[in-house]
Enzyme design. Structure first.
Site, PDB file in Angstrom:
ATOM      1  N   ILE A 136     -44.075 -42.607 -19.732  1.00  0.00           N
ATOM      2  CA  ILE A 136     -45.184 -42.679 -18.785  1.00  0.00           C
ATOM      3  C   ILE A 136     -45.634 -44.132 -18.724  1.00  0.00           C
ATOM      4  O   ILE A 136     -45.392 -44.907 -19.642  1.00  0.00           O
ATOM      5  CB  ILE A 136     -46.359 -41.736 -19.157  1.00  0.00           C
ATOM      6  CG1 ILE A 136     -46.849 -41.979 -20.589  1.00  0.00           C
ATOM      7  CG2 ILE A 136     -45.969 -40.286 -18.969  1.00  0.00           C
ATOM      8  CD1 ILE A 136     -48.022 -41.088 -20.984  1.00  0.00           C
ATOM      9  N   ASP A 137     -46.295 -44.494 -17.631  1.00  0.00           N
ATOM     10  CA  ASP A 137     -46.669 -45.886 -17.396  1.00  0.00           C
ATOM     11  C   ASP A 137     -47.621 -46.421 -18.470  1.00  0.00           C
ATOM     12  O   ASP A 137     -48.336 -45.662 -19.127  1.00  0.00           O
ATOM     13  CB  ASP A 137     -47.341 -46.036 -16.028  1.00  0.00           C
ATOM     14  CG  ASP A 137     -46.415 -45.680 -14.882  1.00  0.00           C
ATOM     15  OD1 ASP A 137     -45.194 -45.720 -15.084  1.00  0.00           O
ATOM     16  OD2 ASP A 137     -46.923 -45.356 -13.790  1.00  0.00           O
ATOM     17  N   GLN A 138     -47.652 -47.742 -18.591  1.00  0.00           N
ATOM     18  CA  GLN A 138     -48.487 -48.410 -19.594  1.00  0.00           C
ATOM     19  C   GLN A 138     -49.952 -47.958 -19.521  1.00  0.00           C
ATOM     20  O   GLN A 138     -50.574 -47.704 -20.547  1.00  0.00           O
ATOM     21  CB  GLN A 138     -48.406 -49.931 -19.408  1.00  0.00           C
ATOM     22  CG  GLN A 138     -49.291 -50.719 -20.358  1.00  0.00           C
ATOM     23  CD  GLN A 138     -49.171 -52.217 -20.148  1.00  0.00           C
ATOM     24  OE1 GLN A 138     -48.333 -52.683 -19.384  1.00  0.00           O
ATOM     25  NE2 GLN A 138     -50.001 -52.990 -20.817  1.00  0.00           N
ATOM     26  N   ARG A 237     -48.451 -42.118  -8.218  1.00  0.00           N
ATOM     27  CA  ARG A 237     -49.117 -43.294  -7.662  1.00  0.00           C
ATOM     28  C   ARG A 237     -48.592 -43.609  -6.264  1.00  0.00           C
ATOM     29  O   ARG A 237     -49.365 -43.879  -5.340  1.00  0.00           O
ATOM     30  CB  ARG A 237     -48.921 -44.487  -8.606  1.00  0.00           C
ATOM     31  CG  ARG A 237     -49.522 -44.253  -9.991  1.00  0.00           C
ATOM     32  CD  ARG A 237     -49.043 -45.282 -11.007  1.00  0.00           C
ATOM     33  NE  ARG A 237     -49.493 -46.623 -10.657  1.00  0.00           N
ATOM     34  CZ  ARG A 237     -49.108 -47.714 -11.313  1.00  0.00           C
ATOM     35  NH1 ARG A 237     -48.255 -47.620 -12.321  1.00  0.00           N
ATOM     36  NH2 ARG A 237     -49.561 -48.893 -10.952  1.00  0.00           N
TER      37      ARG A 237
END
Length: 302
Positions: A136-138, A237
Site C-alpha cells: 500500500i502507498d507510503q 486515488r
C-alpha cells in the site's frame, strides 16, 4: 539439480506449467524466470517458457541458490493485528514506506518485519524476499499481509491474482458523488506525461474496478468506503480523481493545497479478508482508523 522424464500423460503441456506441477511450492513466475535464465534444459538444450513438452523428453532443472538482499533488520515497533506460523497482518502507519527504495534505504516496513520475524520470511523467485506479497502507498494506512514462508506467499499471491481477497478501504473525498453507491471501471496505467503518476489509460492500462459507497456526507466532503476488485497502483486515488472527487490531502491527484495539515491522502486499508493458506478457513481482519482520521471526522463541518 532435479530431473524429470515426460510421459504420454503430460505430452503437449507448456514446460512452465509442467514444472509448476512438479514443483508445487514454486510460483509460475519464478519458474519462468529460471527458464529465461537458462536454468532449465530439455535434452541438454535451453528452451522457452512456451515450449510444448514431448513424450520422452528429459528435463533438467537447476534451482538457483537464494540471494540474500542487502536489507538490515531494524527494531521498529509494529502494530500487529494478527500473527501465526504462516503469516502476520500489520497495521501500517502513515508515512512508512513498505520496501526500501531510492530515497528510503531504511526505516521501512520491511526493515521492521525482518527484525520481528528473524529468519522466518518467504523467499520467492530465487531471492530471499522479506515476506511482502502486496503493498500500500507510503501515506495510506492500514492492513497489510506479510508471509513467513514460500507456501503462504504462493497461496496468498494466487488469491491476489484472481481478485478473491476482500479489500475494503475508507477515505474522505472532496465533494459529493452524484450517487451514494457506484463503481468506477476504467483501466489504469502509467501517465504518459508524468512518469511519477498513474492515470486512466485506455491504450496501455490494466483493467481496474473500484466500488464505492457513501458512509457520511459533510458540507464539502464525503466519507466513503471503497471495495477493490483489482489492485492497481494508486487505484482508488486515480479512480476517484477521474470522477471529480479526489481524496482529501492527495496533492498528487487533487488540489496542491489542502485546508488541513495532512501528510498525504486520507485513505485507510480498513479490512482484509482471505482464505488462510494452511487451514483453508476464511480469515478477516480489520485495522482501526488512525487517530488523525478519527479527528478529521469529528471536526469536518456538516
Amino acid at each position: 539439480m532435479a530431473e524429470y522424464h515426460v510421459t504420454e500423460q503430460d505430452q503437449g503441456m507448456r514446460i512452465d506449467q509442467f514444472l509448476c506441477k512438479c514443483q508445487p511450492d514454486v510460483s509460475r513466475s519464478a519458474i519462468q524466470k529460471w527458464i529465461k535464465d537458462g536454468n532449465v534444459l530439455v535434452q541438454g538444450k535451453a528452451c522457452k517458457a512456451n515450449y510444448r513438452i514431448n513424450k520422452g523428453d528429459t528435463i533438467a532443472l537447476f534451482v538457483p541458490e537464494p540471494v540474500e538482499v542487502a536489507i538490515q533488520p531494524q527494531d521498529i515497533p509494529l502494530d500487529i493485528l494478527y500473527e501465526d506460523k504462516d503469516l502476520l497482518i500489520v497495521n501500517k502507519p502513515k508515512g512508512m514506506v513498505v520496501h526500501p527504495a531510492p530515497g528510503h534505504p531504511d526505516g521501512t516496513l520491511v526493515n521492521a518485519i525482518m527484525y520481528h520475524c528473524k529468519e522466518s520470511l518467504s523467499g520467492i523467485n530465487g531471492e530471499i524476499r522479506p515476506g511482502i506479497v502486496h503493498r500500500i502507498d507510503q501515506d495510506t494506512t492500514g492492513s497489510l499481509i506479510v508471509c513467513k514462508n514460500d507456501q503462504a506467499h504462493i497461496k496468498i499471491a494466487e488469491q491476489i491474482k484472481v481478485h478473491s481477497i476482500n479489500r475494503i478501504y475508507r477515505g474522505i473525498v472532496i465533494g459529493h458523488p452524484v450517487e451514494d453507491e457506484g463503481l468506477v471501471h476504467a483501466p489504469i496505467g502509467r501517465n504518459p506525461n508524468d512518469r511519477k503518476k498513474m492515470a486512466i489509460n485506455e491504450k496501455n492500462g490494466k483493467d481496474a474496478i473500484t466500488h464505492y459507497r457513501l458512509l457520511k456526507r459533510f458540507k464539502d466532503y464525503s466519507y466513503m468506503e471503497f471495495k477493490l476488485e483489482t489492485g492497481r497502483t494508486h487505484q482508488i486515488r486515480v479512480h476517484m480523481a477521474s470522477i471529480g472527487h479526489p481524496l482529501l490531502g492527495d496533492v498528487l491527484y487533487g488540489p496542491k493545497k489542502c485546508p488541513y495539515k495532512l501528510q498525504g491522502q486520507t485513505l485507510h486499508a480498513a479490512v482484509i479478508g482471505f482464505v488462510h493458506p494452511t487451514s483453508g478457513e476464511y480469515l478477516e481482519v480489520e485495522a482501526p482508523l488512525p487517530d488523525y482520521f478519527k479527528y478529521l471526522l469529528e471536526i469536518l463541518p456538516e
